[in-house]
Design an enzyme around this catalytic site. Structure first.
Site, short mmCIF file in Angstrom:
data_model
loop_
_atom_site.label_atom_id
_atom_site.label_comp_id
_atom_site.label_asym_id
_atom_site.label_seq_id
_atom_site.Cartn_x
_atom_site.Cartn_y
_atom_site.Cartn_z
N TYR A 7 44.73 28.75 26.68
CA TYR A 7 43.91 29.05 27.87
C TYR A 7 42.59 28.28 27.81
CZ TYR A 7 41.64 31.94 31.47
OH TYR A 7 40.99 32.39 32.60
N LYS A 65 41.69 24.97 30.11
CA LYS A 65 40.59 25.00 31.08
C LYS A 65 39.60 23.86 30.78
CE LYS A 65 41.55 28.73 33.57
NZ LYS A 65 41.94 28.62 34.99
N GLU A 108 41.48 25.79 25.96
CA GLU A 108 41.51 24.33 25.90
C GLU A 108 42.12 23.73 27.16
OE1 GLU A 108 39.75 22.69 23.99
OE2 GLU A 108 39.53 23.76 22.09
N ARG A 165 44.20 43.34 30.75
CA ARG A 165 42.76 43.15 30.50
C ARG A 165 42.05 44.50 30.45
NH1 ARG A 165 41.67 38.47 34.80
NH2 ARG A 165 43.68 39.15 35.59
N GLY A 220 34.76 48.09 19.38
CA GLY A 220 34.39 48.18 20.80
C GLY A 220 32.98 47.69 21.09
N ASN A 228 34.10 37.64 33.18
CA ASN A 228 35.14 38.66 33.42
C ASN A 228 35.03 39.30 34.81
OD1 ASN A 228 34.63 38.35 30.49
ND2 ASN A 228 36.39 39.71 30.35
N PRO A 283 36.23 37.14 21.16
CA PRO A 283 34.81 36.77 21.27
C PRO A 283 33.90 38.00 21.17
CG PRO A 283 36.08 35.57 22.89
CD PRO A 283 37.02 36.58 22.27
P1 NAD Z 1 46.09 36.34 38.10
O1 NAD Z 1 46.98 36.28 36.93
O2 NAD Z 1 46.00 37.62 38.85
O3 NAD Z 1 46.44 35.21 39.15
C1 NAD Z 1 46.99 33.98 38.80
C2 NAD Z 1 48.00 33.59 39.86
O4 NAD Z 1 48.54 32.31 39.53
C3 NAD Z 1 49.19 34.55 39.92
O5 NAD Z 1 49.49 34.85 41.25
C4 NAD Z 1 50.32 33.77 39.27
O6 NAD Z 1 51.60 34.16 39.68
C5 NAD Z 1 49.95 32.36 39.66
N1 NAD Z 1 50.48 31.31 38.79
C6 NAD Z 1 50.40 31.22 37.44
N2 NAD Z 1 50.97 30.08 37.01
C7 NAD Z 1 51.42 29.44 38.11
C8 NAD Z 1 52.08 28.20 38.33
N3 NAD Z 1 52.42 27.40 37.32
N4 NAD Z 1 52.39 27.86 39.59
C9 NAD Z 1 52.08 28.67 40.64
N5 NAD Z 1 51.44 29.85 40.49
C10 NAD Z 1 51.12 30.22 39.24
O7 NAD Z 1 44.65 35.90 37.57
P2 NAD Z 1 43.24 36.01 38.25
O8 NAD Z 1 42.44 36.98 37.49
O9 NAD Z 1 43.37 36.16 39.72
O10 NAD Z 1 42.66 34.57 37.93
C11 NAD Z 1 42.70 33.51 38.89
C12 NAD Z 1 42.06 32.27 38.29
O11 NAD Z 1 40.72 32.55 37.91
C13 NAD Z 1 42.78 31.78 37.03
O12 NAD Z 1 42.78 30.37 37.04
C14 NAD Z 1 41.89 32.28 35.93
O13 NAD Z 1 41.98 31.47 34.77
C15 NAD Z 1 40.53 32.21 36.55
N6 NAD Z 1 39.59 33.15 35.91
C16 NAD Z 1 39.75 34.48 36.09
C17 NAD Z 1 38.91 35.36 35.44
C18 NAD Z 1 39.04 36.84 35.60
O14 NAD Z 1 38.32 37.57 34.91
N7 NAD Z 1 39.89 37.35 36.45
C19 NAD Z 1 37.89 34.87 34.61
C20 NAD Z 1 37.79 33.49 34.44
C21 NAD Z 1 38.63 32.63 35.11
N1 UDP Z 2 39.99 45.17 25.18
C1 UDP Z 2 40.17 46.39 24.55
N2 UDP Z 2 41.25 47.13 24.90
C2 UDP Z 2 42.15 46.73 25.84
C3 UDP Z 2 41.96 45.48 26.47
C4 UDP Z 2 40.87 44.73 26.11
O1 UDP Z 2 39.38 46.79 23.70
O2 UDP Z 2 43.10 47.48 26.09
C5 UDP Z 2 38.82 44.36 24.80
C6 UDP Z 2 39.19 42.98 24.28
O3 UDP Z 2 39.46 43.04 22.90
C7 UDP Z 2 37.93 42.19 24.62
C8 UDP Z 2 37.40 42.86 25.89
O4 UDP Z 2 38.04 44.14 25.95
O5 UDP Z 2 36.99 42.35 23.61
C9 UDP Z 2 37.72 42.09 27.15
O6 UDP Z 2 39.10 41.82 27.14
P1 UDP Z 2 39.85 41.18 28.37
O7 UDP Z 2 41.26 40.95 27.95
O8 UDP Z 2 39.58 41.99 29.57
O9 UDP Z 2 39.09 39.80 28.62
P2 UDP Z 2 38.67 38.60 27.65
O10 UDP Z 2 38.93 38.97 26.22
O11 UDP Z 2 39.50 37.46 28.08
O12 UDP Z 2 37.23 38.44 27.91
#
Ligand code: NAD
Ligand code: UDP
Length: 342
Positions: A146, A150, A148, A187, A208, A175, A275
């Protein structure tokens, strides 16, 4: 002139909120969503009856069409660690090869907006993290598919901008949580809420005390709309977008325990390379998007998200095998771009 926009990953959590906002625009004649329903669900778009919306079931990296788009918003990629760790190669392809294919689908000078992530900062050694911070990422670690991909997609897009004619917008999202996260997403907020409403045990990894900056989806999508839509902005990114209130994971879990009777903490072993902290430096964001700030604190945002999850759990959450989407027909002229109305 009417424009065409393509959204990859538009059936996902953030993507579906973006599509809602796109339907409010009057300068578009086509809104094409390409999604393979890996982590997204058709249900997220079922409430939309806009004839301009066309849903194509395809991997973004192989999506074929003769259409060319004025704007592409590339979101396709899981964001949840358990999901991307389970299929790392697929994650890399979605981000990187997906971006290459998206750029191919642009009109000359067209705009590509990309959702990068605070994960590019890895386990940061400085706080808050400005965009200039180069991060601390393990390129062979468990989160590398993820992080790398990005980072590499950012490189690809910035190099393409340097060597060809594209209008680029890259955001680094911190987040994000809120309604339409799938209950089995894994998540923190969605997991805790699903757990609180089912078996009651909130799985807190480690002590936590690791922290994140939790942004409610409406606030974050407001920022994305201001940045991705605006013709007047020349800044290509990267731009941090998030809520800069940093809260330990255990405080989030304890708050949910207070909200849901019977819910309790279940302390679990730490996950590798989790992290320890994450907080956006929003100085640049405030310059580029004057007037924008995250309004919704975690207490309000979680309470709103709980309502949505409670409704899903009552109805019996459907997380796969979705029913055909109901979209009004809009008649794409392109053979490859099928309107998914059934
Ligand atoms: P999500 O998993 O809900 O949505 C991702 C969507 O992409 C899904 O609908 C999935 O089916 C589709 N998808 C995945 N691989 C695909 C492919 N190869 N072809 C077509 N569709 C594909 O995730 P999200 O939380 O909505 O995140 C959306 C974007 O924002 C992602 O790129 C994610 O990396 C980025 N992002 C999200 C967060 C967050 O906290 N939600 C944080 C940082 C970055
Ligand atoms: N986390 C947790 N319990 C869960 C899911 C996540 O304690 O059931 C923690 C996880 O270890 C991280 C933080 O919550 O420290 C955020 O996790 P998330 O997967 O939401 O996002 P990311 O780690 O990608 O920031």
């Amino acid at each position: 002139m009417s424009k065409k926009v393509l959204v990859s990953g538009g059936a996902g959590f953030i993507g579906s909120h973006i599509v809602d906002r796109l339907t409010k625009r009057t300068d578009l004649d086509s809104i094409v969503v390409v999604d393979n329903f890996w982590t997204g669900v058709r249900e997220n778009l079922e409430h939309i009856s806009d004839p301009r919306l066309h849903l194509v079931e395809s991997d973004v990296e192989t999506f074929a069409t003769d259409m060319r788009f004025d704007e592409v918003i590339h979101l396709a990629s899981p964001a949840s660690p358990p999901w991307y760790m389970r299929e790392p190669v697929r994650t890399i392809k979605a981000n990187l090869m997906g971006a290459l294919n998206c750029v191919d689908k642009l009109v000359p000078g067209g705009r590509i907006s990309f959702a990068s992530t605070s994960e590019v900062y890895g386990d940061p050694l400085i706080t808050p993290q400005p965009e200039s911070y180069r991060g601390q990422v393990d390129c062979t670690g468990p989160r590398s598919s993820y992080d790398e991909s990005k980072r590499c997609t950012e490189s690809l897009l910035f190099e393409l901008r340097r060597t060809s004619d594209i209008d680029l917008r890259v955001v680094r999202l911190f987040n994000v949580y809120g309604p339409r996260t799938r209950p089995d997403d894994g998540r923190a907020v969605s997991n805790f809420l699903s757990q609180a409403l089912t078996n009651g045990e909130l799985t807190v990894y480690g002590d936590g005390l690791q922290s994140r900056s939790w942004g409610y989806v409406d606030d974050i999508v407001d920022a994305l709309e201001r940045y991705f839509w605006a013709d007047s902005i020349a800044y290509p990114g990267p731009l941090n977008v998030g809520n800069d209130e940093e809260i330990p994971v255990i405080d989030i879990a304890r708050y949910i325990v207070k909200l849901v009777p019977g819910a309790r903490l279940a302390m679990c072993p730490p996950i590798p390379q989790d992290p320890t902290n994450r907080r956006p430096d929003l100085t640049l964001c405030r310059q580029i998007l004057p007037g924008w700030h995250a309004n919704i604190n975690y207490e309000d945002g979680i309470a709103r998200t709980l309502k949505w999850f409670a409704d899903k759990v009552t109805k019996g959450a459907r997380t796969d095998a979705p029913s055909p989407v109901r979209l009004a027909d809009g008649g794409s002229a392109q053979e490859e771009v099928t309107n998914a109305q059934s």
